[in-house]
Motif scaffolding. Structure first.
Motif, short mmCIF file in Angstrom:
data_model
loop_
_atom_site.label_atom_id
_atom_site.label_comp_id
_atom_site.label_asym_id
_atom_site.label_seq_id
_atom_site.Cartn_x
_atom_site.Cartn_y
_atom_site.Cartn_z
N GLY A 155 0.82 -1.21 0.00
CA GLY A 155 0.00 0.00 0.00
C GLY A 155 0.85 1.26 0.00
N PRO A 405 -6.49 -5.50 -2.18
CA PRO A 405 -5.89 -4.83 -1.01
C PRO A 405 -6.68 -5.14 0.25
CG PRO A 405 -7.18 -3.26 -2.31
CD PRO A 405 -7.18 -4.54 -3.08
N ALA A 409 -3.07 -2.91 3.64
CA ALA A 409 -2.64 -2.24 2.41
C ALA A 409 -3.43 -0.95 2.19
CB ALA A 409 -2.81 -3.18 1.23
N SER A 410 -4.73 -0.99 2.41
CA SER A 410 -5.59 0.16 2.11
C SER A 410 -5.29 1.33 3.03
CB SER A 410 -7.06 -0.25 2.24
OG SER A 410 -7.35 -1.36 1.41
N TYR A 413 -1.92 2.88 2.25
CA TYR A 413 -2.00 3.73 1.06
C TYR A 413 -2.51 5.12 1.44
CZ TYR A 413 -3.60 5.46 -3.49
OH TYR A 413 -3.82 6.23 -4.62
#
Length: 648
Positions: A155, A405, A409-410, A413
């Protein structure tokens, strides 16, 4: 507004503010510009085309400004103080000693201050660097949480790559300096020191484990390096009041309070057991839930723990079952949680089960199968929504890494994007980057809206994910006690008991268009009941007052046991009289407003329900209740729509 005032607004902010207006102007202008036609002068056509082109140029410029880095052109200095009470939006009934006294002083309700000299260090210009380094600390190899750390890294990498594609920092690329969070106590402090003094990073993201994050935070206090966090939920990290920390994930305090509200206030459980991982995440994660349980009058009845890597949880489950708990909260990861659910159901245990945010994952459903049905998990955002930004992010992530994701990961990011924007706003100056982060009050990322309190913690209400049919269903679930609930649960009648109807055939009113013909058609259905029931037609396709008079006479003079209304207009009129006279009404209509007003005497059936089926349901209920409107209402509300049984 003077030019000097406009100049103080960052160009990216101006662009973002202008984008909606420019877009509307373009769309309006394009619709308004006539197509060249016979008789239209070349000058007029040219003027219209030029105007449209000018607006398109303005829109393109706005987009370009919004996507490029401002390179420290508009640092806003130390953020002004802001306050929030109570701390962490703690509900009144879960606050310490709230039933007995008001605290003399409360901590953590003011903005964390920084009064050092870091912001006075000269800001480095883009021309003086070859790259802008950002540190990353996470378990990316040789660690039990390696898979989670890899997701977090991906991410962050995607956010960095996209920032560089937009022009980076004045043409100088952002570079992620990746350091492994080792599974050895204290080893991560060396990595943090390397990032701060050898790599000379301007800020860092990390980590997942709260012990490593605590250590990194102490290094940041000495080295004056901002830390942004997207994965550690330990609420004690920001409570150190070290002014270099910023977090985008709701912590265990919010998670615990949210679960407590759901379990005790709404579901109504009283005896709840805890089953947690025997690590720092499990040990610290359950503390706030235990506090909330005690303050709501339902202390946790038993707490069992399992070792990371365990696969047999039957001993712990037997102990919990013997404690007579009516609910279980799992605080751990998805894979063991799935196995726990499977073994629990195989043992015949029927308790309601709830979980912390790390319980949600593909491994949960893979291990649990049908045993996960009904599980409820608190979660930071809704990954099933159809928001365009979220869907586009999923497509870009899958294209880059070949996988969906996950939560790590999200959030990584979004968090890395916040950090990159802070660097762009503040410039290459750690103190000013910290100022921008601390001054951020809200942010909308791919995961949704974030709201930050004075402790730089995301405090937006969480979601509750429920497993239904092998899939997750999400809904926003605040931890505050609702003032009132509308449209949830069955509507109750709290009035006095009603007398039985007079002896003789029980009258059932049929109210709707062409009621006489309807009654003539369905009257043969009464033959098996040997004259105990009769149908009375009241047409609705007559003047309004005449229809009302017919219903009043049927209800009060003929003492009808109940009504069946067909169609929207007939249902609404009958509803008013049913509420006043305590008469059960079956309304055959598609209009949900008939039942949304919470009148306890109205039962709505779909508009395509045959009148024969509606009458069958009425007769089946009347056979159980006898000639009493109150008892008939109770049977109608509790009885599923089905074919009527044979008459007595």
């Amino acid at each position: 507004m003077g030019l000097h005032t406009v100049a103080r607004i960052p160009p990216a902010d101006v662009a973002q503010a202008l984008l909606p207006a420019v877009s509307r102007l373009v769309s309006t202008r394009v619709r308004a510009v006539p197509k060249p036609s016979v008789g239209m002068s070349a000058d007029a056509a040219g003027t219209s085309a030029c105007a449209t082109q000018l607006l398109l140029v303005l829109l393109s410029a706005a987009i370009l400004h919004a996507q490029t880095c401002s390179c420290g052109a508009n640092p806003h200095g130390p953020p002004p103080n802001r306050e929030q009470r109570p701390y962490a939006n703690t509900p009144e009934d879960m606050r310490p000693f709230s039933k007995f006294t008001v605290p003399y002083y409360e901590n953590y309700d003011k903005l964390v201050e920084y009064n050092g000299a870091a912001r006075d260090v000269p800001t480095v210009k883009p021309a003086d660097v070859d790259e802008v380094r950002i540190g990353f600390l996470g378990p990316v190899e040789n660690h039990p949480d390696q898979r989670l750390g890899q997701a977090m890294l991906h991410g962050a990498q995607l956010a960095i790559e996209e920032a560089n594609a937009r022009g980076a920092y004045g043409g100088k690329p952002f570079k992620l300096m990746v350091h492994n969070d080792q599974a050895v106590w204290g080893a991560s402090s060396n990595e943090m020191v390397k990032m701060a003094y050898d790599d000379k990073v301007w800020a860092m993201l990390g980590s997942i484990s709260s012990d490593s994050t605590h250590i990194a935070l102490r290094v940041s206090l000495k080295a004056e390096v901002p830390i942004v966090n997207s994965a550690s939920t330990d609420p004690t990290i920001p409570e150190t009041i070290i002014p270099w920390y910023f977090t985008t994930i709701q912590d265990d305090r919010v998670q615990g309070y949210t679960l407590a509200r759901r379990i005790y206030t709404e579901v109504g459980l009283h005896k709840v057991a805890l089953l947690r991982a025997n690590d720092r995440y499990g040990r610290f994660g359950v503390l706030k839930f235990k506090d909330a349980s005690r303050r709501l009058g339902h202390p946790v009845v038993i707490e069992q723990k399992y070792q990371p890597g365990d696969s047999d949880f039957r001993r712990e489950l037997r102990i919990i079952n013997e404690s007579d708990a009516d609910g279980i909260v799992i605080w751990g990861d998805a894979a063991p949680a799935g196995t726990i659910l499977k073994q629990m159901r195989d043992m015949g245990m029927k308790q309601r089960v709830f979980g912390s945010f790390r319980v949600l994952g593909d491994d949960l459903l893979a291990n649990a199968g049908d045993s996960a049905e009904g599980l409820e998990i608190v979660f930071p955002f809704d990954p099933t929504r159809d928001d365009p930004g979220w869907l586009a992010f999923n497509q870009r992530f899958e294209k880059r890494f070949g996988a969906h994701p996950d939560v790590f990961a999200s959030l990584a990011y979004d968090t890395m994007n916040i950090l990159v924007q802070a660097i762009c706003r503040a410039g290459l100056n750690r103190g000013r980057i910290r100022d921008v982060l601390t001054g951020l009050e809200n942010y909308k990322g791919v995961t949704g809206d974030m709201v930050f309190d004075p402790n730089c913690k995301n405090m937006v209400p969480m979601y509750l994910a429920t497993v239904h049919g092998g899939k997750y269903q999400f809904r926003r679930y605040p931890m505050q006690a609702p003032y009132a609930k509308v449209g949830e649960g069955s509507v109750k009648y709290n009035g006095p008991p009603l007398p039985d109807a007079a002896a003789g055939p029980v009258r059932i009113g049929i109210f709707g268009p062409d009621a006489e013909a309807v009654v003539a058609r369905i009257s043969p259905l009464l033959a098996p009941y040997q004259g105990r029931y009769s149908l009375v037609a009241v047409p609705s396709d007559v003047p309004w007052g005449q229809a009302s008079t017919g219903l009043v006479n049927l209800i009060y003079d003929q003492e009808a046991l109940g009504l069946i209304a067909t169609g929207r207009n007939a249902s609404h009129l009958a509803e008013q009289l049913a509420a006043k006279s305590f008469v059960p009404l079956i309304a055959v209509t598609a209009d949900h407003d008939v039942t949304s007003v919470n009148i306890p005497w109205v039962i709505r059936l779909p508009a395509d329900t045959p009148i024969e089926d509606a009458l069958g349901r009425f007769l089946a209920a009347a056979e159980k209740s006898g000639p009493n409107r109150g008892r008939l209402r109770e049977v109608l509300v509790g009885q599923p729509a089905a074919a009527s049984p044979a008459p007595r």
